[in-house]
Design an enzyme around this catalytic site. Structure first.
Site, PDB file in Angstrom:
ATOM      1  N   SER A 283       0.810  -1.223   0.000  1.00 42.48           N
ATOM      2  CA  SER A 283       0.000   0.000   0.000  1.00 42.48           C
ATOM      3  C   SER A 283       0.839   1.266   0.000  1.00 42.48           C
ATOM      4  O   SER A 283       1.933   1.306   0.578  1.00 42.48           O
ATOM      5  CB  SER A 283      -0.899   0.018   1.248  1.00 42.48           C
ATOM      6  OG  SER A 283      -1.799  -1.061   1.245  1.00 42.48           O
TER       7      SER A 283
ATOM      8  N   HIS B 240      -7.284   0.159   6.245  1.00 42.07           N
ATOM      9  CA  HIS B 240      -6.859  -1.219   6.491  1.00 42.07           C
ATOM     10  C   HIS B 240      -6.841  -1.557   7.982  1.00 42.07           C
ATOM     11  O   HIS B 240      -7.284  -2.647   8.372  1.00 42.07           O
ATOM     12  CB  HIS B 240      -5.488  -1.466   5.868  1.00 42.07           C
ATOM     13  CG  HIS B 240      -5.517  -1.513   4.375  1.00 42.07           C
ATOM     14  ND1 HIS B 240      -6.204  -2.480   3.671  1.00 42.07           N
ATOM     15  CD2 HIS B 240      -4.964  -0.688   3.433  1.00 42.07           C
ATOM     16  CE1 HIS B 240      -6.067  -2.278   2.377  1.00 42.07           C
ATOM     17  NE2 HIS B 240      -5.322  -1.198   2.202  1.00 42.07           N
TER      18      HIS B 240
END
Length: 446
Positions: free
Chosen positions: A301, A386
């Site tokens: 990410s 997340h």
């Protein structure tokens, strides 16, 4: 994550009709003439002239839109005309129309219930749900500039949350055999790693990759959110390698890791309506059924807020983070955050990588940022997503995204968030207590 502007095209407004008397108001047609084409066209013309002539005409013209009966023919004809006029209007005219709508809403006795009737009436129009999603995107853009939009937005967000309940959404895999008109939307909406070409897109939806998207039955041609997945024998640490179209296809029998390397929301009008966490959990279940040898699930990410955060730190704040408190004494004249950011960017593009000292400092700074909280939530938007799903911060990767965007937003640093299915609830509990879940490696860095 960033998202493109609404799909509804704006067209130029017509010239002002100076002959129109300023006292004219739009009145809804009677039941007797509501079904005639001439009456409908006349209403459309009067609406267009009204909103073009004056940014803030009398709000009483829109009172029928809030009528109690959703089967009211006149009110529904007015709603249809309003939606068509709004779709055809340019940005300035749309804002004026929203201001008028907000004023009409504020005049209602039971405002929240009246707003609900308004939006249900709009939803009953042809392609009404798509219209409301685009309408809310405009409302979010102008809610601080137009008085009264907050109340309308609150009601519409609540209704859209129900209408886009995850139980109503379809999970579909997109492949190279998917219609081109739909694949083109992936190119338009990709918000993390820009799709450079059709070959690039073909690589991302190949047989050794996966791309899944959520669709609503009333918007079957628009992916609401999509995730791109690669497979690897170990946790990935370099997005350039994942995106390299020259890489040979992966042998999925040897894959043990599924790597989520891009997740993109497509509709700004659905901001605040979360179904991304359900997407990942549904995708994990789907992957396990297709590829039972998979053992682990992680992301690779971006860290989009890191550069802005670091650039604002003063020298003492940076020194407090990077100094080894067990050995080093506090120093004077050390670089501030802006100078450190420039140093990290230069090192990330250097063949030698800037050396161990610079990389160790980068890891400490990134770890501190990723664990920073504001108002009970992670400061970084991707971390907020997340960690809010129950993942943990697993590893920070040096030089993982050396694209111009990666250098600009995070000095090329990326992070792996690990999804351990049995740990998601415990990790979420730690986050709710103000302490994001991190791996032992990240704990040692800090």
């Amino acid at each position: 994550m960033t998202v493109p502007e609404p799909l509804v095209p704006a067209r130029a407004s017509r010239p002002l009709d100076k002959a129109m008397p300023r006292r004219e108001l739009v009145s809804a047609p009677s039941d007797a003439d509501a079904d005639t084409p001439d009456a409908h066209a006349g209403l459309m013309a009067r609406l267009g002239r009204l909103w073009e002539r004056d940014r803030f005409p009398h709000q009483a013209a829109l009172r029928p839109l809030f009528a109690p009966r959703l089967t009211d023919v006149a009110a529904n004809r007015l709603a249809h005309a309003w939606c068509q006029a709004y779709t055809a209007a340019d940005g300035k005219a749309r804002r004026a129309m929203l201001a008028l709508l907000a004023a009409a809403s504020a005049a209602q006795a039971q405002q929240d219930e009246a707003n609900g009737r308004l939006f249900r009436r709009f939803n009953n129009q042809p392609d009404g749900l798509r219209f409301l999603v685009d309408l809310r995107a405009d409302m979010l853009r102008w809610r601080k500039q137009v008085s009264g939009l907050q109340a309308l937005d609150k009601t519409l967000e609540s209704l859209l949350s129900a209408w886009f309940d995850v139980g109503l959404l379809d999970l579909r895999r997109l492949t190279w055999d998917t219609p081109a008109s739909l694949l083109e939307k992936l190119i338009v909406y990709e918000a993390v790693h820009e799709i450079q070409s059709w070959d690039d897109l073909k690589h991302r939806v190949a047989e050794d990759r996966r791309c899944y998207a959520f669709f609503h039955p009333q918007m079957p041609d628009v992916p609401l959110i999509f995730v791109e997945v690669a497979f690897a024998p170990q946790m990935a640490d370099d997005v350039q390698a994942l995106l390299d179209t020259a890489q040979p296809p992966q042998n999925l029998d040897k894959a043990r890791w599924a790597i989520f390397y891009s997740i993109s929301n497509t509709q700004p009008g659905l901001r605040g309506i979360s179904f991304g966490n359900f997407l990942l959990k549904r995708v994990i279940d789907q992957l396990l059924s297709e590829l039972p040898k998979l053992k682990s699930f992680a992301t690779l990410s971006p860290i989009p807020g890191f550069a802005d955060w670091l650039g604002k730190l003063n020298a003492d704040e940076v020194e407090e983070i990077v100094r080894d408190k067990t050995r080093d004494r506090a120093r004077r004249g050390v670089p501030d955050g802006a100078r450190w950011l420039a140093r990290l960017r230069k090192a990330a593009t250097s063949p030698r990588g800037g050396g161990e000292v610079v990389q160790r400092a980068a890891m400490k700074l990134a770890a501190a940022y990723l664990q920073s909280m504001k108002a009970g939530a992670p400061l970084d938007p991707v971390a907020r997503f997340h960690l809010g799903n129950g993942a943990r911060i697993e590893r920070i990767n040096w030089g993982a995204d050396r694209s111009p965007k990666g250098l600009a937003q995070s000095a090329a640093l990326m992070v792996n968030y690990l999804y351990e299915l049995d740990e998601l609830d415990d990790n979420l509990g730690r986050l709710n207590s103000g302490k994001p879940a991190v791996s032992r490696l990240i704990a040692r860095i800090g």
